[in-house]
Scaffold this motif. Structure first.
Motif, PDB file in Angstrom:
ATOM      1  N   TYR A 409       0.835  -1.202   0.000  1.00  0.00           N
ATOM      2  CA  TYR A 409       0.000   0.000   0.000  1.00  0.00           C
ATOM      3  C   TYR A 409       0.872   1.255   0.000  1.00  0.00           C
ATOM      4  O   TYR A 409       0.563   2.236  -0.685  1.00  0.00           O
ATOM      5  N   ARG A 413       1.036   4.110  -2.931  1.00  0.00           N
ATOM      6  CA  ARG A 413       0.930   5.557  -2.689  1.00  0.00           C
ATOM      7  C   ARG A 413       2.125   6.291  -3.268  1.00  0.00           C
ATOM      8  O   ARG A 413       1.985   7.375  -3.854  1.00  0.00           O
ATOM      9  N   THR A 417       2.096   9.114  -6.155  1.00  0.00           N
ATOM     10  CA  THR A 417       2.734  10.427  -6.020  1.00  0.00           C
ATOM     11  C   THR A 417       3.624  10.711  -7.231  1.00  0.00           C
ATOM     12  O   THR A 417       3.626  11.814  -7.783  1.00  0.00           O
ATOM     13  N   TYR A 426      -4.987  13.292  -8.686  1.00  0.00           N
ATOM     14  CA  TYR A 426      -5.756  12.511  -7.722  1.00  0.00           C
ATOM     15  C   TYR A 426      -7.260  12.604  -7.985  1.00  0.00           C
ATOM     16  O   TYR A 426      -8.040  11.899  -7.350  1.00  0.00           O
ATOM     17  N   MET A 455      -4.985   3.636  -6.553  1.00  0.00           N
ATOM     18  CA  MET A 455      -4.560   3.388  -5.180  1.00  0.00           C
ATOM     19  C   MET A 455      -5.044   2.009  -4.731  1.00  0.00           C
ATOM     20  O   MET A 455      -6.068   1.510  -5.209  1.00  0.00           O
ATOM     21  N   GLU A 465      -2.771   5.425   5.726  1.00  0.00           N
ATOM     22  CA  GLU A 465      -2.081   6.558   5.109  1.00  0.00           C
ATOM     23  C   GLU A 465      -2.867   7.115   3.924  1.00  0.00           C
ATOM     24  O   GLU A 465      -2.834   8.317   3.655  1.00  0.00           O
ATOM     25  N   LEU A 466      -3.584   6.244   3.207  1.00  0.00           N
ATOM     26  CA  LEU A 466      -4.445   6.735   2.134  1.00  0.00           C
ATOM     27  C   LEU A 466      -5.541   7.619   2.719  1.00  0.00           C
ATOM     28  O   LEU A 466      -5.872   8.678   2.175  1.00  0.00           O
ATOM     29  N   MET A 469      -4.063  10.919   3.398  1.00  0.00           N
ATOM     30  CA  MET A 469      -3.874  11.680   2.163  1.00  0.00           C
ATOM     31  C   MET A 469      -5.175  12.358   1.745  1.00  0.00           C
ATOM     32  O   MET A 469      -5.190  13.532   1.349  1.00  0.00           O
TER      33      MET A 469
END
Length: 504
Positions: A409, A413, A417, A426, A455, A465-466, A469
């Motif tokens: 994962y 990410r 990026t 995004y 993603m 963490e997603l 974000m």
């Protein structure tokens, strides 16, 4: 100058104002803390249980189960701190004497997942649902100082007699004030799914090619991942979807989608063991459709042949082949999935290699191509430092970049990026499970068509963490697409995405 009486009156008004502000802020904070659904309460509880967090009355942990050094950063690691975390109460948490202030007493018959049973000044557990038809036992999520001699103390989920062990009637059920049954996440994201992986790929194609126009389609095995993953660049070159098939037979609806697209060419990727001759013959029987197969003796040769076909077609169309190539392990799928949108958008090859030695077919592909830059996907366990050295030696002065994260994962990410810095955004992010490959294989084309990233998230819990974000810049994510059924991305994950986007 104020008289003494005027000063006392002014001080009284100031005191009343301070008290009112304090009450307002307290109410506001409590209201914010209690904006949570039942499924999210259970999801938060599962996170700590999954981390097997040790019991402590003087230590703290954050939402993701990370031990933190300050009570301002997390909740107490005791029973009521655990409930406070799951209920999203102010850190470091209420106690078994104060949890009731955030809740309303209910009867046994009213209990639903996310409610609690609390014994005043003693212990509390989260009710996770009934474990039997007679409602004599339930699934309890709890933080215990003495779970068992086998597991020690800490977070656990176990079947527990009602109301608690030893028929302890001091345990009473309570419901968090303001808790909601669910969140209407459909307003915040778009689901794309079918009843199985093959129908999901077709549904993805329908969204990606809504106008029903694509001259070519890629046909790949839905039972394994290497060929479809390598084909992302070729799919971008021919501006077509990746459709999945069973090895021995065409799935229902596939030829109908080819007809809807008006495709005149089907490119099978992989040898007969991946996509059988019976499937090729069935496709050949579709009126107006020519069939071409690109397949080698193994996944590495097929990867090379796909890259060569991509280059040939780019040049034939008067274009210039992309100077870079993605290099990824041929033994597992997650690291490269997130690269498929940019591979599609730039017709950039995805070449497979063995982890510890640069595969000969990949060496051949690079040696005979116009590629001079490489992007390695994954850490050194996936693609070793020796492979990286081989690439540097083979290609000389080009740029050699490695993109990786702490896990699949994190790598996804990091790749997203990178893709964002190279022309994608995004906006309307495509999200797929990282626990299996089929949905993401077809989803790369959709993401590329939307000029967005792909993603990955676990099936049962939104990648932490997603979530962060999205929380950091929700306006950038628009209305994400979730690929696959509820079995692939569970409703709790969809709720979490909606909450991260600002759902109330």
């Amino acid at each position: 100058m104020f008289t003494a009486e005027q000063q006392r009156s002014k001080n009284r008004r100031r005191l009343v104002l301070i008290i009112c502000l304090s009450i307002a802020l307290t109410i506001s904070s409590a209201t914010e803390a209690m904006a949570i659904s039942r499924s999210l309460v259970i999801d938060r509880a599962r996170r700590w249980v999954g981390q097997s967090i040790p019991y402590s009355q003087s230590g703290w942990a954050d939402l993701y189960g990370t031990i933190v050094e300050s009570s301002t950063l997390g909740w107490r690691r005791d029973c009521s701190g655990f409930v406070s975390m799951a209920w999203n109460l102010p850190r470091p948490g209420a106690t078994t004497r104060t949890l009731q202030q955030y809740a309303t007493p209910i009867g046994k018959a009213a209990l639903q997942p996310g409610d609690i049973l609390v014994s005043y000044n003693n212990h509390t557990v989260i009710f996770g649902g009934w474990a039997d038809a007679l409602h004599t036992a339930y699934y309890a999520y709890e933080m215990s100082s003495s779970v068992s001699r086998l597991t020690g103390s800490g977070t656990i989920m176990r079947v527990t007699p009602y109301p608690y062990w030893g028929n302890d009637t001091t345990y009473l059920p309570y419901r968090l004030d303001g808790i909601t049954d669910n969140i209407d996440y459909s307003k915040y994201l778009t689901g794309v799914s079918g009843s199985n992986r093959y129908e999901t790929a077709i549904a993805t194609s329908r969204v990606a090619f809504e106008d029903g126009s694509s001259p070519s389609v890629i046909i790949a095995s839905g039972e394994n991942w290497p060929d479809a993953l390598s084909a992302s660049s070729l799919a971008g070159t021919v501006e077509g979807p990746i459709l999945l098939t069973r090895a021995s037979s065409l799935p229902a609806g596939l030829t109908g989608e080819i007809a809807r697209l008006g495709a005149t060419e089907a490119i099978i990727v992989g040898g007969p063991s991946a996509v059988s001759t019976d499937v090729a013959q069935a496709l050949g029987g579709v009126k107006g459709l020519t069939v071409k197969r690109i397949g080698g003796a193994d996944r590495y040769e097929t990867s090379r042949l796909i890259a060569e076909e991509t280059t040939t077609r780019v040049k034939a169309a008067g274009g210039t082949p992309d100077p870079a190539a993605f290099i990824t392990t041929g033994l597992n799928f997650p690291d490269a999935l997130a690269a498929s949108p940019i591979a599609y958008a730039k017709s950039r090859p995805i070449l497979l290699t063995a982890p510890n030695k640069l595969s000969e077919h990949t060496r051949m592909a690079l040696d005979t191509s116009d590629v001079y830059d490489t992007i390695i996907l994954g850490d050194t366990r996936a693609v070793s430092a020796s492979v990286e050295t081989s690439l540097t030696t083979l290609l000389g002065g080009g740029t050699h970049l490695r993109i990786s994260g702490a896990n699949r994962y994190g790598t996804a990410r990091a790749v997203a990026t990178y893709a964002r810095m190279n022309g994608l955004s995004y906006e309307n992010t495509v999200i797929a499970t990282g626990e299996n490959f089929p949905d993401a294989l077809a989803g790369g084309a959709l993401a590329a068509r939307l000029r967005t990233v792909l993603m990955l998230t676990p099936t049962k819990t939104l990648d932490a963490e997603l979530s962060e974000m999205i929380l950091a810049e929700p306006e950038s994510f628009g209305k994400p697409y979730c690929l696959g059924s509820d079995a692939a991305i569970q409703p709790i994950v969809r709720e979490s995405i909606a909450l991260s986007l600002g759902a109330q």
